[in-house]
Design an enzyme around this catalytic site. Sequence first.
Site, short mmCIF file in Angstrom:
data_model
loop_
_atom_site.label_atom_id
_atom_site.label_comp_id
_atom_site.label_asym_id
_atom_site.label_seq_id
_atom_site.Cartn_x
_atom_site.Cartn_y
_atom_site.Cartn_z
N LYS A 162 0.75 -1.33 0.07
CA LYS A 162 -0.05 0.05 -0.07
C LYS A 162 0.96 1.27 0.14
O LYS A 162 0.44 2.39 -0.67
CB LYS A 162 -1.12 -0.03 1.02
CG LYS A 162 -0.17 0.08 2.65
CD LYS A 162 -0.99 -0.85 3.78
CE LYS A 162 -0.27 -2.07 3.31
NZ LYS A 162 -0.65 -3.08 4.45
N ILE B 246 -10.95 -7.76 3.29
CA ILE B 246 -12.10 -7.33 2.70
C ILE B 246 -12.13 -6.83 1.37
O ILE B 246 -11.16 -6.11 1.06
CB ILE B 246 -12.53 -6.00 3.76
CG1 ILE B 246 -12.59 -6.26 5.17
CG2 ILE B 246 -13.79 -5.39 3.03
CD1 ILE B 246 -13.00 -5.32 6.07
N LYS C 76 -3.84 3.96 2.81
CA LYS C 76 -4.93 3.12 2.33
C LYS C 76 -6.10 4.16 1.88
O LYS C 76 -7.03 3.85 0.89
CB LYS C 76 -5.47 2.26 3.24
CG LYS C 76 -4.57 1.25 3.63
CD LYS C 76 -4.74 0.28 5.15
CE LYS C 76 -3.74 -0.50 5.36
NZ LYS C 76 -4.05 -1.14 6.65
#
Lengths: 333, 333
Positions: free
Chosen positions: B12, B43, B112
Site C-alpha cells: 500500500k 475485505i 489506504k
Amino acid sequence: MTQGKHIVTANKALLAERFDRIFSMADEKKVNMGFEASVAGGIPIIKILQESFMTNKIRKIFGILNGTTNYILTKMTQEDLSFDLALKQAQEKGFAEADPTLDVDGIDAAHKALILANLAFGMMLDFKSVMVRGIRNFNVMDIAYARQLGYTIKLLAVCKRRKDNSMEIYVEPALIPNNHLLASVQNEFNAVYVDGEAVGETVFYGRGAGAMPTANSVISDIIDMSRDISTNHKVWYTKYMAKASEKTNQNIRNKYYLRISTHDKPGVLGKVAGILGENNISISSCVQKETGETTIPLVLTTHKCLKDDIDKAVLEIQKLKEIKDKVVVLNIQ
Amino acid sequence: MTQGKHIVTANKALLAERFDRIFSMADEKKVNMGFEASVAGGIPIIKILQESFMTNKIRKIFGILNGTTNYILTKMTQEDLSFDLALKQAQEKGFAEADPTLDVDGIDAAHKALILANLAFGMMLDFKSVMVRGIRNFNVMDIAYARQLGYTIKLLAVCKRRKDNSMEIYVEPALIPNNHLLASVQNEFNAVYVDGEAVGETVFYGRGAGAMPTANSVISDIIDMSRDISTNHKVWYTKYMAKASEKTNQNIRNKYYLRISTHDKPGVLGKVAGILGENNISISSCVQKETGETTIPLVLTTHKCLKDDIDKAVLEIQKLKEIKDKVVVLNIQ
C-alpha cells in the site's frame, strides 16, 4: 460484449426453486448467468463468494436476508409493537406486500439461503433441503425476554458446513447476542456474515431491496458481462469449490430458548426439568417474573443440545395438563 | 492466463506514494494491476468499488483501516489502559511492530485512504493530499469523556465528496456515535463504510491484516487475472467514474470535541465561550466533573463549524494564561 447468451435476473424464487435445472441448462447451452440482485439487493455477496472468497472453504454464513421481516422485528423491538401493528406499519411504508406470506413466513429468506448455500458449498441442493420457519404472529413478549437475557431476535438464515462436511441450512427466528454485529442491523437493512477458512470472519451490510440498490446489482452484472467477467459463474465455481456432502439438517445442535406458559409454576418447573433431563437437555438459565396475571411465563435457556431432543421434549411438555399455550422454541446463535 | 504483464501487490505504501506514476505506467505499458490486498486485508473493498459499485457516484467512505491502532483503542476503551500499556500489549500479541510509527501515526491508514479515495472519486491524487493525525500518546481520559457523551473513539479515515464535487480526505481519531456499526468494530478488525448514490449505505467488515486474509486477497487477484477479469482495473475504472474536482480538504465542517484543562474553571469558561463565539463556533454541550484534582478538564462539544475556525479558536484558547496543557480537539462524525 462477446457473442453468446447472457441472462441477468433478480428472480430469487425462480433460481431457488429450479437451481439445478437452471444452472445445468446454462452450463449445457453456455449461457452466462448474472444474479447478483437475487440475494441481499445492493450487497455484492454473490460476487464476493464467487470471486473474492473462491479459495476459501466457507464454514458458515449467517444472513439477515429479508428486509420486510427485519423491519417488523425492529419495530417490535424498539417500540414494543405487536406483530400485527408492526406488519401494518411495514405495509404502509411499502416494505411489505398486501399479501405478506412470502416475507413473513420466511420463504423469501429461504430462497436466498438456498442460493448462498449452493454457491458457498459448491452444491446443487433442492429448495426442499431448507427448513423454514417465519415470524407470523411472533409474540413481542419473547423479544422482551430475549432483551433481558442480552439477545436480539432476528429472522436468521443459517448455512453451516460442519466438520464432517454435512450441512445445516435453515431459516428461523433466532436469538443473537447483542454484541454481535448482526444484532445492530435495523429496519429494512440486510447483512450477511461469512466465515471462511482463509479470510476469517467478515460481515457485509447494506440495503436488501429497493429500486436503486437492485438496479445497481443488475447493472454491475451487465457490465461484468460486457467485460467478459461473467463466464458462467456457476460452472467455474462449483467445479473448484470445496464441496459439502449431501447430508443436510441432520443432528442439528444449538442452544435453545423455551417459553412455557403455566398456571402452576412450582409443580410445572419440576416436571419440565425432569422431561428435559430425560432428553439429555441441561438448563443454562431460568427467568421468571411475577406478572400479576394468572398465566406465568417460565423462560428457560439450554446448553447446546440436539434439536431432535428439544422437539421430543417440547412434545412431552406440551402434553402436561398444566400447560395451556403453545411452547415457544427459538434457537440461540 | 492471457499473454501480458501482470502485477499483484499488497504494498500500500508504494501504491499510495506513487499512485499516479504507477498507474500511468501500467496504463501505458498495458500491465494489469491487482492490489486487493493493499487495503483492508481480507475485505474485498477494491473489487467492490471497481466492479460492484462502478455505476455509483460514491458520496462518502469512512474506514477503520488500521488493525494495530484499532486494537490499541479497543484495549484503552475496554480496559481503561494507557496508550503505552495498550501499545505494549499490541506488540506482545504481534499486532504492532517494534517501531510502531507507520501504524500509530496514522500513515498506514492514510496510505489506504488515498488508494480508496482515488478509486472512489476517479482521481490520481498525490499522497500529500491526505491530512494525517495518528493516536500516539492518546489520552484515555478522552475515551472516557466520549463514552459519557455516547461516542466511541476510532482512528477514522474520511473520504468525502461534497456537493460541489470537492473532496475531504483525512485520517484522524474521531468520535463515532455508539449506535453506528463502525463503533462496534473491535480489536484488530477493519471495516469500511461506503455511501453510494445508487446503492445507499453499505458496510464491509473483516480482518485487516494477517497472513491468511492477505493471501486470500492476493490469490483472488491472481485468479481474476487467470480469468482475464483484471483488465487493468484502473484504466477501465477512472475513465468512467464520476470524477471529483482537485480541491481537497478546503473548508472542512464538522462537529468538534474539545478538552481544555484549567485550574480556574468559572473564569476560563467565560473566556473560552467568548473566543469560540468570536470565531463563529456555537457550543452544543458542556461536561465537567469534579475530579478532586487541581486540574479540571472542561469538555465541550460544538455544533457544525469550520475546521479553520476551530483551529484559530484553539490557538487563542491555548494562549490564555489559565490553560496549561495542550487543548485536545477531535472531530465528531
